[in-house]
Enzyme design. Sequence first.
Site, PDB file in Angstrom:
ATOM      1  N   CYS A  67      -0.572  32.735  12.398  1.00  0.00           N
ATOM      2  CA  CYS A  67      -0.283  33.606  13.525  1.00  0.00           C
ATOM      3  C   CYS A  67      -0.030  32.615  14.720  1.00  0.00           C
ATOM      4  CB  CYS A  67      -1.415  34.342  13.815  1.00  0.00           C
ATOM      5  SG  CYS A  67      -1.014  35.620  15.159  1.00  0.00           S
ATOM      6  N   GLU A  68       1.077  31.733  14.494  1.00  0.00           N
ATOM      7  CA  GLU A  68       1.765  30.672  15.428  1.00  0.00           C
ATOM      8  C   GLU A  68       3.014  30.440  14.669  1.00  0.00           C
ATOM      9  OE1 GLU A  68       0.145  26.512  16.928  1.00  0.00           O
ATOM     10  OE2 GLU A  68      -1.532  28.033  16.619  1.00  0.00           O
ATOM     11  N   GLU A  85       0.744  -1.352   0.043  1.00  0.00           N
ATOM     12  CA  GLU A  85      -0.065   0.124  -0.127  1.00  0.00           C
ATOM     13  C   GLU A  85       0.872   1.286   0.034  1.00  0.00           C
ATOM     14  OE1 GLU A  85      -1.921  -0.327   3.872  1.00  0.00           O
ATOM     15  OE2 GLU A  85      -3.182  -2.307   2.957  1.00  0.00           O
ATOM     16  N   PRO A  86       1.592   1.626  -1.145  1.00  0.00           N
ATOM     17  CA  PRO A  86       2.466   2.563  -1.174  1.00  0.00           C
ATOM     18  C   PRO A  86       1.649   3.905  -1.159  1.00  0.00           C
ATOM     19  CG  PRO A  86       2.595   1.554  -3.244  1.00  0.00           C
ATOM     20  CD  PRO A  86       1.503   0.770  -2.405  1.00  0.00           C
ATOM     21  N   GLY A  87       2.084   5.021  -0.476  1.00  0.00           N
ATOM     22  CA  GLY A  87       1.365   6.260  -0.540  1.00  0.00           C
ATOM     23  C   GLY A  87       2.495   7.440  -0.984  1.00  0.00           C
TER      24      GLY A  87
HETATM   25  N1  LLP Z   1      -1.269   1.805   4.534  1.00  0.00           N
HETATM   26  C1  LLP Z   1      -1.688   2.129   5.793  1.00  0.00           C
HETATM   27  C2  LLP Z   1      -2.758   1.297   6.480  1.00  0.00           C
HETATM   28  C3  LLP Z   1      -1.271   3.442   6.175  1.00  0.00           C
HETATM   29  O1  LLP Z   1      -1.770   3.493   7.307  1.00  0.00           O
HETATM   30  C4  LLP Z   1      -0.379   4.293   5.349  1.00  0.00           C
HETATM   31  C5  LLP Z   1       0.122   5.808   6.235  1.00  0.00           C
HETATM   32  C6  LLP Z   1      -0.003   3.720   4.366  1.00  0.00           C
HETATM   33  C7  LLP Z   1      -0.508   2.511   4.028  1.00  0.00           C
HETATM   34  C8  LLP Z   1       0.991   4.540   3.468  1.00  0.00           C
HETATM   35  O2  LLP Z   1       2.060   4.909   4.046  1.00  0.00           O
HETATM   36  P1  LLP Z   1       3.150   5.691   3.088  1.00  0.00           P
HETATM   37  O3  LLP Z   1       3.829   4.432   1.982  1.00  0.00           O
HETATM   38  O4  LLP Z   1       2.657   6.995   2.734  1.00  0.00           O
HETATM   39  O5  LLP Z   1       4.468   6.011   4.055  1.00  0.00           O
HETATM   40  N2  LLP Z   1       1.559  12.114   7.322  1.00  0.00           N
HETATM   41  C9  LLP Z   1       2.760  11.243   7.560  1.00  0.00           C
HETATM   42  C10 LLP Z   1       2.571  10.027   6.988  1.00  0.00           C
HETATM   43  C11 LLP Z   1       1.629   9.217   7.903  1.00  0.00           C
HETATM   44  C12 LLP Z   1       1.518   7.802   7.286  1.00  0.00           C
HETATM   45  C13 LLP Z   1      -0.073   7.412   7.891  1.00  0.00           C
HETATM   46  N3  LLP Z   1      -0.419   6.027   7.291  1.00  0.00           N
HETATM   47  C14 LLP Z   1       3.829  11.823   6.842  1.00  0.00           C
HETATM   48  O6  LLP Z   1       3.703  13.131   6.293  1.00  0.00           O
HETATM   49  O7  LLP Z   1       5.050  11.589   6.800  1.00  0.00           O
END
Ligand code: LLP
Length: 409
Positions: free
Chosen positions: A331-332, A262-264
Amino acid sequence: MSLLSQQELRSLAHEYGTPLYVYDAATITGQYKKLSSAFAETDTRFFYACKALTNIQVLKHINGLGCSVDCSSINEVKLALRAGFDPGNILYTSNGIHFSEIEEAQGLGVHINIDSLSNLEKFGRKFGHSYPVGIRLRPNIMGGGNLKVSTGHDKSKFGIPVDQLDKILTLVSTHNLYIQNLHIHTGSDIKDVDTFIKGIDVLFDIIPSFHELDSIDLGGGFKVPYQEGDAETDIPLLAKKVKEAFDNHPNSDGRHLQVWFEPGKFLVSAAGYLVTEVNVLKETSATTFAGVNSGFNHLIRPMFYEAYHRIENISNPTGVQKEYSVVGNICETDTFAWDRKLNEVREGDLLVFYNAGAYGFEMSSNFNSRFKPAEVLVENGKARLIRRRDEFEDLLRNQVINQELKMKN
Ligand code: LLP
């Protein structure tokens, strides 16, 4: 590292104004191809963790690549459907949600990962063996770039702890649950390939207890480089080790297991740019502040995670380098970077933040009643607006105005 040139970013800022998020579709395609070609020898499926960036045009582009999608709320599921994803290509990895959302997801026909014994039991009572489901496990592994984004350790709220396997199995047999998938996700910014392999090892101990599995899901978390010399997850090495791990663990009852990821960040981080404009320069005895027309209301990662984002002055690329502290107008305290070397900055110059595609716009807000930026997608050499900038009325859209006070009697 960047595919869009400074000239292109300057002209987009000129056309659409600032602050502006710009996404490059070709970078997303390139990242997806890196993954799919590295894993060509393993039966692998990628679900884009759309929490990183949910603009519907970006989702459409990713659907067009043949990539599936991972959602973390029922609304993300609905956005994915609206973007054209087939329900069979949508995964809802839930955490801490009310059972009604799981029922809704079931009604929409998507894959579901359940992360609590309580919801698993409700699911069993309602659906028994009639609907295949996945279990989100907490592997008790420490992984990820920092504690805020580490989700698999033994104090994390995510998933059902693997040490509660007995309880899971009791529910599975009591309700004749059809367990199709086992999921783990240990965190974000995971540089070390072995973290994933440790996760696989944990799963290998458990897999024999489930007889209807057809996939295991190793979550997301591949690290991307944020600055020159920064390491990223070695994807070809990971692919090699995953293949070896599966080759060395033939499934006892001969079942074939597909590997899901599950790459984000990996797909969209480098594709995104936040273009801002310098409102004010302020010389002080401590530092020279370059104050831009943005803040943690638009890009919170530096303040929330102390994340490093490369910044360039694209209006004066040959200017003499000096040190600036780049701050927002909220404003922080909202410091993007302290004492960062930049080509000489003048008021009105455009500063670009790189790697802003993942968790940039998506974590933005209207704090200080400021507008969220516009978003532009560059695809096939053409730029188009994919979200207009907020306008004043947007701030009031859901507010009740001119409410008459109703007096009792
Ligand atoms: N699968 C699940 C169940 C997750 O909770 C996440 C991310 C991903 C996949 C994707 O992870 P990734 O490949 O994007 O690292 N906002 C933070 C990252 C929090 C990720 C939360 N869950 C940041 O900007 O570094």
